[in-house]
Motif scaffolding. Structure first.
Motif, PDB file in Angstrom:
ATOM      1  N   ASP A  31       0.826  -1.206   0.000  1.00 26.60           N
ATOM      2  CA  ASP A  31       0.000   0.000   0.000  1.00 26.60           C
ATOM      3  C   ASP A  31       0.861   1.257   0.000  1.00 26.60           C
ATOM      4  OD1 ASP A  31      -2.335  -1.407  -0.054  1.00 26.60           O
ATOM      5  OD2 ASP A  31      -2.710  -1.294   2.108  1.00 26.60           O
ATOM      6  N   ALA A  32       1.932   1.250   0.797  1.00 27.76           N
ATOM      7  CA  ALA A  32       2.819   2.408   0.848  1.00 27.76           C
ATOM      8  C   ALA A  32       3.502   2.621  -0.499  1.00 27.76           C
ATOM      9  CB  ALA A  32       3.865   2.223   1.952  1.00 27.76           C
ATOM     10  N   ALA A  33       3.930   1.518  -1.137  1.00 30.29           N
ATOM     11  CA  ALA A  33       4.580   1.616  -2.442  1.00 30.29           C
ATOM     12  C   ALA A  33       3.610   2.130  -3.501  1.00 30.29           C
ATOM     13  CB  ALA A  33       5.144   0.255  -2.843  1.00 30.29           C
ATOM     14  N   VAL A  34       2.382   1.644  -3.466  1.00 32.31           N
ATOM     15  CA  VAL A  34       1.371   2.094  -4.432  1.00 32.31           C
ATOM     16  C   VAL A  34       1.098   3.584  -4.258  1.00 32.31           C
ATOM     17  CG1 VAL A  34      -1.059   1.888  -5.095  1.00 32.31           C
ATOM     18  CG2 VAL A  34       0.300  -0.171  -4.715  1.00 32.31           C
ATOM     19  N   SER A  35       0.969   4.037  -3.015  1.00 31.57           N
ATOM     20  CA  SER A  35       0.748   5.460  -2.759  1.00 31.57           C
ATOM     21  C   SER A  35       1.896   6.301  -3.307  1.00 31.57           C
ATOM     22  CB  SER A  35       0.600   5.707  -1.257  1.00 31.57           C
ATOM     23  OG  SER A  35      -0.541   5.065  -0.749  1.00 31.57           O
ATOM     24  N   MET A  36       3.108   5.798  -3.127  1.00 30.81           N
ATOM     25  CA  MET A  36       4.287   6.533  -3.591  1.00 30.81           C
ATOM     26  C   MET A  36       4.305   6.625  -5.114  1.00 30.81           C
ATOM     27  SD  MET A  36       8.240   5.730  -2.601  1.00 30.81           S
ATOM     28  CE  MET A  36       9.624   6.512  -3.451  1.00 30.81           C
ATOM     29  N   VAL A  37       4.063   5.522  -5.790  1.00 32.56           N
ATOM     30  CA  VAL A  37       4.063   5.526  -7.260  1.00 32.56           C
ATOM     31  C   VAL A  37       2.942   6.408  -7.790  1.00 32.56           C
ATOM     32  CG1 VAL A  37       3.704   4.103  -9.314  1.00 32.56           C
ATOM     33  CG2 VAL A  37       5.207   3.295  -7.489  1.00 32.56           C
ATOM     34  N   ASN A  38       1.765   6.284  -7.199  1.00 36.95           N
ATOM     35  CA  ASN A  38       0.630   7.085  -7.662  1.00 36.95           C
ATOM     36  C   ASN A  38       0.893   8.573  -7.505  1.00 36.95           C
ATOM     37  OD1 ASN A  38      -0.771   4.785  -8.312  1.00 36.95           O
ATOM     38  ND2 ASN A  38      -2.040   4.784  -6.472  1.00 36.95           N
ATOM     39  N   TYR A  39       1.580   8.929  -6.427  1.00 29.93           N
ATOM     40  CA  TYR A  39       1.847  10.341  -6.184  1.00 29.93           C
ATOM     41  C   TYR A  39       2.885  10.894  -7.161  1.00 29.93           C
ATOM     42  CZ  TYR A  39       3.334  14.629  -3.932  1.00 29.93           C
ATOM     43  OH  TYR A  39       3.655  15.931  -3.690  1.00 29.93           O
ATOM     44  N   TYR A  40       3.957  10.124  -7.400  1.00 31.97           N
ATOM     45  CA  TYR A  40       5.056  10.642  -8.211  1.00 31.97           C
ATOM     46  C   TYR A  40       4.859  10.446  -9.720  1.00 31.97           C
ATOM     47  CZ  TYR A  40       7.863  11.350  -3.997  1.00 31.97           C
ATOM     48  OH  TYR A  40       8.338  11.793  -2.793  1.00 31.97           O
ATOM     49  N   THR A  41       3.865   9.656 -10.130  1.00 36.52           N
ATOM     50  CA  THR A  41       3.672   9.423 -11.566  1.00 36.52           C
ATOM     51  C   THR A  41       3.324  10.702 -12.333  1.00 36.52           C
ATOM     52  OG1 THR A  41       3.083   7.102 -11.260  1.00 36.52           O
ATOM     53  CG2 THR A  41       2.320   8.162 -13.281  1.00 36.52           C
ATOM     54  N   PRO A  42       2.368  11.511 -11.871  1.00 32.13           N
ATOM     55  CA  PRO A  42       2.046  12.721 -12.639  1.00 32.13           C
ATOM     56  C   PRO A  42       3.100  13.808 -12.548  1.00 32.13           C
ATOM     57  CG  PRO A  42       0.707  12.626 -10.656  1.00 32.13           C
ATOM     58  CD  PRO A  42       1.438  11.323 -10.738  1.00 32.13           C
ATOM     59  N   GLY A  43       3.916  13.812 -11.528  1.00 34.08           N
ATOM     60  CA  GLY A  43       4.952  14.823 -11.373  1.00 34.08           C
ATOM     61  C   GLY A  43       6.188  14.208 -10.768  1.00 34.08           C
ATOM     62  N   ARG A  44       7.214  13.966 -11.592  1.00 30.14           N
ATOM     63  CA  ARG A  44       8.402  13.256 -11.104  1.00 30.14           C
ATOM     64  C   ARG A  44       9.127  14.077 -10.039  1.00 30.14           C
ATOM     65  NH1 ARG A  44       9.014  12.365 -16.660  1.00 30.14           N
ATOM     66  NH2 ARG A  44      10.729  13.859 -16.759  1.00 30.14           N
TER      67      ARG A  44
END
Length: 521
Positions: free
Chosen positions: A86-99
């Motif tokens: 869950d933590a990894a998914v949150s991180m990827v979802n957050y950084y995908t639109p803005g690296r």
């Protein structure tokens, strides 16, 4: 591993899937199923393990780190292992639109095919592992981390809860309120002082916890408040405590509402510092990780997320963050084994009337709390963001949602969404209530009221002890034996006791009222 060429390293893993990883290192990247191991590439040389770890800290605990040399000698890559998917998914979802950016360069984050990292007995990973241990120690409030982080290049040359802030190229006016809005995202700000030295705007800011100061420095140093100007340079101060004599436009002690205004201008009219009282304010919906501001830099013009004003803004009329109409808070890093909607209702109810609470069904460590209005929501953030609750440092910020929807009839919710709109326990229903003048930060000393005459000192001590509290002191008010002060072993103990014992039923329709006190015994 993806993007690795001629590497002298080995990495043991339960599901290598090396061919797939290699395919992803070229051209368009094939989608991977979520994994708690993330692959971070195109990291500039000179980036430390602590800086890489800081990318993941807002989303949860980082459990492992592997740093490798990339194909090009001037790039690094890393594998970052989070404590949960869950933590990894949150991180990827957050950084995908803005690296995210490290050392002003964008880095790329994707799921790895590895499901677990094992870096045992790899001497070349000593520095990243030291950084991992050090930063996780910071997360858990352990101040003995300086030596571990120093092995990573001296990330914390000193460790203080006081930050020194220098604003370079201050094209627009900078006020205490603007700095407060920025820095309060990272924890409870106790005191602020601003001054000019060597023709530069400078400020000293003290957090309640050195951990908050560390996060703020890691996140904000080198970034601009407004596009192209007002660049923040943040470092740890040699001071360990600030002495503030006046509450005005030059200095402020958020724990002392009784201080005079001195020679400065009175900028706030309420008992709590309200940065929005004197400005037209706009706050775009916060879409970052739960309860946390971005931990590292973003491209110029978006360095501080919503805290960006274009250079065409007219001085005196520029927009700055605010909260028009938003009364819903996003509360994260909660202990899913201990937290309940009622507990959040009672705790946040100290700072405003809570109408609804929703604990996320799939992630019990995150909740939404809807206050009666935006001012009460801001008050709750000011006092509760960064507070320890059930063994974790709680983070509170504004949600992108404007209201909490109740679940439809028949939908499974397991009691995680509660409506308290008509609760008799609201403290602020009466606009003339004295409760508005008695709002204080969480403290180890609690104010007790509505105590029946038949209840003794020992009765109250035993009541608090039964809830796991350590009673350090107790005294009844001389003029009113219905009120008393009780001092517990720590602030966190007092928070737990307030949740457990506010509205405790003594029988015969007499209920105990519990609040935080500014006094000590």
């Amino acid at each position: 591993a993806s993007g690795v060429s001629n590497r002298p390293f080995t990495m043991s893993n339960s599901t290598p899937a090396k061919d797939n990883e290699k395919k992803q290192s070229k051209g368009n990247r094939l989608p991977c199923s979520p994994s708690r191991v993330l692959h971070i590439r195109q990291i500039p040389n000179g980036v430390t393990g602590a800086e890489v770890i800081s990318l993941g800290l807002p989303f949860g605990k980082v459990t492992n780190l592997l740093m490798l040399r990339g194909k090009a000698m001037y790039w690094l890559q890393a594998f970052l292992e989070m404590a949960s998917i869950d933590a990894a998914v949150s991180m990827v979802n957050y950084y995908t639109p803005g690296r995210p950016h490290l050392h002003n360069q964008p880095v790329y984050i994707q799921y790895s095919n590895y499901k677990e990292l094992r870096t045992d007995n790899q001497h070349y990973q000593a520095r990243p592992q030291a950084a991992l241990q050090g930063v996780n120690a910071v997360q858990h409030g352990n101040l003995g981390i300086t030596s571990a982080l120093a092995a990573e290049g001296g990330v914390l040359p000193t460790y203080s809860s006081v930050l020194r802030i220098v604003v370079e190229n201050a094209f627009y006016p900078i006020t205490l309120d603007i700095l407060y809005q920025i820095f309060s995202k990272f924890g409870f700000v106790l005191k602020m002082v601003m001054f000019y030295k060597n023709n530069q705007f400078q400020a000293l800011l003290q957090y309640a916890d050195a951990t908050n100061a560390y996060y703020a420095k890691m996140s904000l140093d080198g970034h601009s408040i407004y596009t192209g100007c007002c660049t923040l340079h943040v470092d740890f101060s040699k001071f360990t405590n600030l002495t503030v004599k006046y509450n005005n436009d030059k200095s402020r002690d958020f724990t002392r509402i009784d201080l005079p205004f001195g020679d400065g201008q009175r900028t706030v009219e309420t008992s709590l510092p309200t940065p929005f009282a004197t400005q037209n304010t706009i706050l775009p919906s916060y879409t970052g990780p739960p309860g946390f501001a971005p931990t590292v830099g973003f491209p110029q013009g978006a360095a501080l997320g919503p805290l960006v004003v274009t250079t065409s803004a007219v001085p005196g009329h520029m927009t700055s963050p605010g909260i028009p109409g938003n009364s819903v808070l996003l509360v994260s890093n909660l202990n899913p084994e201990a937290i309940t909607p009622y507990g959040l209702f009672i705790l946040f109810g100290v700072y405003g009337d809570v109408h609804r609470v929703k604990i996320m069904f799939k992630n019990r460590g995150i909740a939404l709390v809807q206050m009666a209005d935006a001012t009460q929501a801001q008050t709750a953030i000011n006092y509760l963001n960064g507070q320890r609750l059930y063994g974790r440092v709680m983070h509170a910020t504004f949600s992108k949602y404007q209201t909490i929807q109740l679940p439809p009839m028949g939908q499974e919710d397991k009691g995680l969404t509660k409506d308290y709109s008509n609760s008799p326990l609201h403290r602020f229903k009466n606009p003339c209530s004295k409760n508005f003048q008695n709002i204080f930060p969480p403290s180890a000393t609690l104010h007790l009221s509505n105590i029946p005459p038949s209840v003794t000192v020992d009765d109250l001590k035993n009541l608090f002890t039964s809830k796991g509290s350590t009673v350090k002191g107790f005294k009844f008010f001389q003029k009113d034996c219905k009120m008393a002060l009780i001092q517990l072993g720590s602030v966190e103990e007092a928070v737990h006791a307030l949740i457990e014992l506010h509205n405790h039923d003594f029988g015969e329709n007499q209920h105990l009222r519990v609040s935080f006190s500014k006094s000590t015994i």
